[in-house]
Design an enzyme around this catalytic site. Structure first.
Site, PDB file in Angstrom:
ATOM      1  N   HIS A  60      49.327  40.003 -73.077  1.00 49.10           N
ATOM      2  CA  HIS A  60      48.318  41.020 -72.802  1.00 49.10           C
ATOM      3  C   HIS A  60      48.145  41.987 -73.970  1.00 49.10           C
ATOM      4  O   HIS A  60      47.026  42.388 -74.293  1.00 49.10           O
ATOM      5  CB  HIS A  60      48.707  41.804 -71.542  1.00 49.10           C
ATOM      6  N   HIS A 111      41.839  43.704 -65.178  1.00 53.50           N
ATOM      7  CA  HIS A 111      43.020  44.157 -64.432  1.00 53.50           C
ATOM      8  C   HIS A 111      43.198  43.183 -63.278  1.00 53.50           C
ATOM      9  O   HIS A 111      43.279  43.564 -62.107  1.00 53.50           O
ATOM     10  CB  HIS A 111      42.826  45.589 -63.937  1.00 53.50           C
TER      11      HIS A 111
END
Length: 763
Positions: A60, A111
């Site tokens: 990420h 998200h």
């Protein structure tokens, strides 16, 4: 280790105990990555250093599987395209100059995994995080968007996740006072157990107010301000987004279940105003928001982007949990926090502004003249690292790439053999089934939970083709933003599918009268450890980059989200593309609904072909996915956009709606219902009405033209060699939509079908 003074894992202790076992695998590091950390430091890392490297080297944060492919954007960006950007890839968000001294910053981020684990907080903190990215550029956030994707609409778990996600997006955005002006809502079985929450934000600033994230100036102070740091979110998005879900297709199992961050929109609302006053006072040298990886990210990125080192006194960080270790403080992803670099002479003024807004602010460090990031805990050194090795010089993987073995068979299995409607009765019933299917039905049930008009500058919002907000109340200058992606098209051909996503977002912006200016992206894919997924990813990036180069609009930044799969089942490749456009006077925007002028003529711009590969018809009626997606002609898209913008500027268009999912039938129904008006549609003779009504050929827009402007507009189209055909007329006095020779519907019948689906599923 505990936080007692004698048991802290200091650099001195790490040097003296090289053979101490460390849980690096549990933190997501591979054997060779851990060894590389030891090689960089010349010793084993401390617990705090290991925590920093593990979160910052996660997929990420480090983009370790995507870096080599993302570089293609740089290679295809021309100097002319770069000239449009004030800040681009690598910054918190892209920034473009929109004229009159104004700039706009915008970005979309994912998200996804947190929004499956805890839908409300996952979605809420996704909104909060993207808003802080915009704040960190020196801008006032002015609007948000939310591209969403879920599993089958009738699946029980979809109800759980969708309710929480929509409530989280609305709850956080509404409390911030930010209008939600657009997005997407898509249902597909591939997203079961792995929904996509992509959150976007637009911010406005004066050109001279641009701020960047760097820690420069020896002796300058590092100030942490905003909420206290707690245990929520430790190993949160940075770890969640770097691993796949396990279990069955329904997502019943989890390989990891770390904490999801907890958001407080009221704290963030005050933080926005505090930041804006700090900018106005001119007392910020550099600034960084704290999102994924928390203080690990903010300290290392600020230090590595500056001209020196940094010393941080970690024990000064205001905490809201007792007994936190240095590693936990560094890894916490507690929300509503910012970090600023401030000259010593401005610290008092900085603190006064924070006190005025009741924002906690603490001086926790300073810029040094070295090249190290040194972090101490009660005067003991727990971190001593070269900051670039944490923030920017993580692993770079050249993952295996392989075209899927079944790709040829997938493309060969086209929809041509599927049974099609042949009678008027069949077509009439099909249209009602199509407009009431979950992906084509009205999204009003969702959007009514959002405040779309707060702040008073919303010009257009969903169900318009793109959202639009006024930036300058004196001149009426504004911007439009549309996000789009058809994952089925990308599954059939990821290169062309990415270009179709770009084309649709570009067309949606132009359909409101705005000139497309720049692009952001949110690239959602399965596991990078799967060579077939990496082939999809590589092809999509090339398609998007080549398309932007052809259209002459830059990619200003974005987000990569890997590991979106449950077990071995990956999501459809979903490279969401956001296109930002500028309009010099929002009063000349083009609405989506028909009927603003009496007796409008309806024209269809562009070419219609028999193209149903990956179409909504094949999906709804047959559960089929195969064949080739529609052709994409970016030069035609550019021409179409120029015609639409000229039509807006010169007052020749009273409405416009792009054709995409569901084709002409869907566009006509939506524009009639939005405008609350009837219409008569005459389909060209000698052409299959099914193809005319439901084809998803790209590069098409239906426009409503006032009678007085029809000749001028059609002559412009002819002169520019843009195909057009007259397909009907708007009848404001009628309560019916008639497709001559096919079917007639009352507006009430259409509205019941279009608006009834989502309430029936989710109320």
């Amino acid at each position: 280790m505990t936080t007692t003074e004698h048991l802290i894992d200091t650099v001195e202790h790490a040097t003296a105990t090289p053979d101490n076992a460390q849980p690096y695998r549990e933190l997501g590091l591979k054997d060779d990555e851990y060894q590389r950390i030891r090689d960089i430091l010349g010793r084993r890392p401390t617990d705090a250093e290991l925590a920093m490297y593990s979160v910052m080297w996660s997929e990420h944060c480090s983009y370790k599987s995507s870096k080599i492919h993302l570089a293609y954007f740089g290679r295809t960006t021309t100097d002319e395209m770069r000239a449009k950007m004030l800040a681009g890839i690598g910054e918190n968000a892209g920034v473009v100059d929109i004229g009159d001294g104004w700039a706009v910053t915008f970005k979309v981020e994912s998200h996804n995994h947190p929004s499956y684990v805890e839908p409300y907080q996952g979605a809420a903190t996704g909104v909060g995080g993207i808003v802080r990215d915009i704040m960190a550029m020196g801008a006032r956030p002015i609007a948000v968007v939310d591209p969403l994707r879920f599993g089958p609409a009738d699946a029980p778990d979809t109800r759980r996740v969708l309710h929480g996600v929509v409530a989280g997006v609305g709850g956080y955005g509404n409390c911030l006072g930010l209008p939600n002006i657009g997005g997407e809502l898509v249902f597909d079985a591939s997203y079961a157990g792995n929904p996509l929450l992509n959150a976007g934000c637009i911010g406005a600033l004066r050109v001279e107010d641009l701020h960047l994230a760097h820690a420069s100036g020896t002796g300058n102070k590092v100030i942490l301000f905003g909420a206290r740091t707690g245990l929520d979110g430790i190993g949160g998005v940075s770890v969640l987004a770097s691993d796949t879900f396990s279990g069955d297709e329904g997502g019943s199992g989890r390989k990891k279940l770390p904490s999801v961050q907890v958001g407080d929109p009221f704290t963030e609302k005050v933080l926005i105003e505090c930041c804006l006053e700090l900018y106005r006072e001119g007392i910020v040298v550099g600034i960084q928001d704290l999102g994924g990886a928390g203080l690990s990210c903010a300290t290392s990125e600020l230090a590595s982007a500056g001209d020196g080192g940094m010393h941080v006194w970690l024990d000064r960080v205001p905490l809201r949990a007792k007994g936190m270790t240095p590693a936990e403080v560094l890894s916490s992803e507690s929300q509503e926090r910012m970090m600023a670099v401030v000259k010593p002479s401005d610290v008092d003024a900085f603190m006064r502004v924070c006190k005025k807004w009741d924002v906690i602010a603490t001086e926790i460090g300073e810029v040094t003249d070295g090249d190290r990031l040194v972090i101490t805990w009660h005067d003991q050194v727990v971190v001593d690292v070269p900051p670039r090795t944490v923030a920017h010089e993580g692993p770079v993987y050249h993952r295996p790439i392989e075209r899927p073995a079944d790709q040829d068979a997938l493309q060969a299995n086209g929809p041509e053999s599927l049974p099609r409607p042949t009678t008027a009765e069949d077509l009439r019933a099909l249209l009602l089934r199509m407009i009431s299917s979950p992906n084509l039905a009205s999204k009003r049930w969702v959007t009514e939970q959002y405040d779309r008009y707060v702040r008073g500058n919303t010009v257009l919002a969903q169900p318009s083709d793109s959202g639009m907000v006024r930036v300058d109340e004196q001149t009426n200058r504004g911007v439009a933003l549309a996000t789009d992606c058809n994952g089925r098209f990308c599954k059939l051909d990821p290169y062309q599918g990415a270009q179709l996503a770009l084309a649709e977002a570009y067309r949606n912006v132009a359909s409101t009268g705005a000139t497309p200016l720049a692009v952001t992206d949110c690239l959602n894919f399965g596991s990078p450890e799967d060579p077939a997924v990496m082939w999809q990813f590589e092809q999509a990036i090339k398609g998007l980059a080549d398309g932007c180069a052809q259209l002459g609009i830059p990619v200003t930044g974005g987000n990569v989200s890997f590991y979106n799969q449950t077990g071995s089942t990956a999501i459809l490749p979903t490279p969401v593309v956001g296109v930002l456009g500028v309009i010099d006077d929002v009063t000349r925007r083009i609405p989506t609904g028909f009927g603003t002028e009496p007796g409008e003529t309806l024209l269809l711009l562009g070419d219609t072909r028999d193209e149903f590969g990956g179409s909504e018809w094949a999906h709804v009626e047959h559960g089929h996915l195969g064949g080739r997606p529609p052709q994409v002609d970016l030069e035609r898209e550019r021409l179409l956009a120029e015609v639409l913008v000229a039509g807006s500027r010169d007052g020749m268009l009273s409405a416009a709606h792009d054709l995409s999912d569901g084709g002409l039938a869907q566009a006509i129904v939506e524009s009639c219902l939005i405008g609350e008006t009837g219409a008569r549609i005459i389909l060209p003779e000698g052409v299959d009405p099914f193809v005319q009504l439901f084809s998803e050929s790209a590069g098409r827009v239906v426009v409503a033209v006032p009678r007085s402007e029809e000749l001028r507009f059609t002559e412009m189209c002819t002169a520019r060699e843009l195909p057009w055909v007259r397909i009907g007329v708007v009848d404001k006095e009628s309560t019916e939509l008639e497709f001559q020779g096919v079917a007639t519907y009352s507006l009430d019948e259409l509205r019941t079908a279009w608006e009834g689906t989502l309430p029936a599923l989710f109320d």
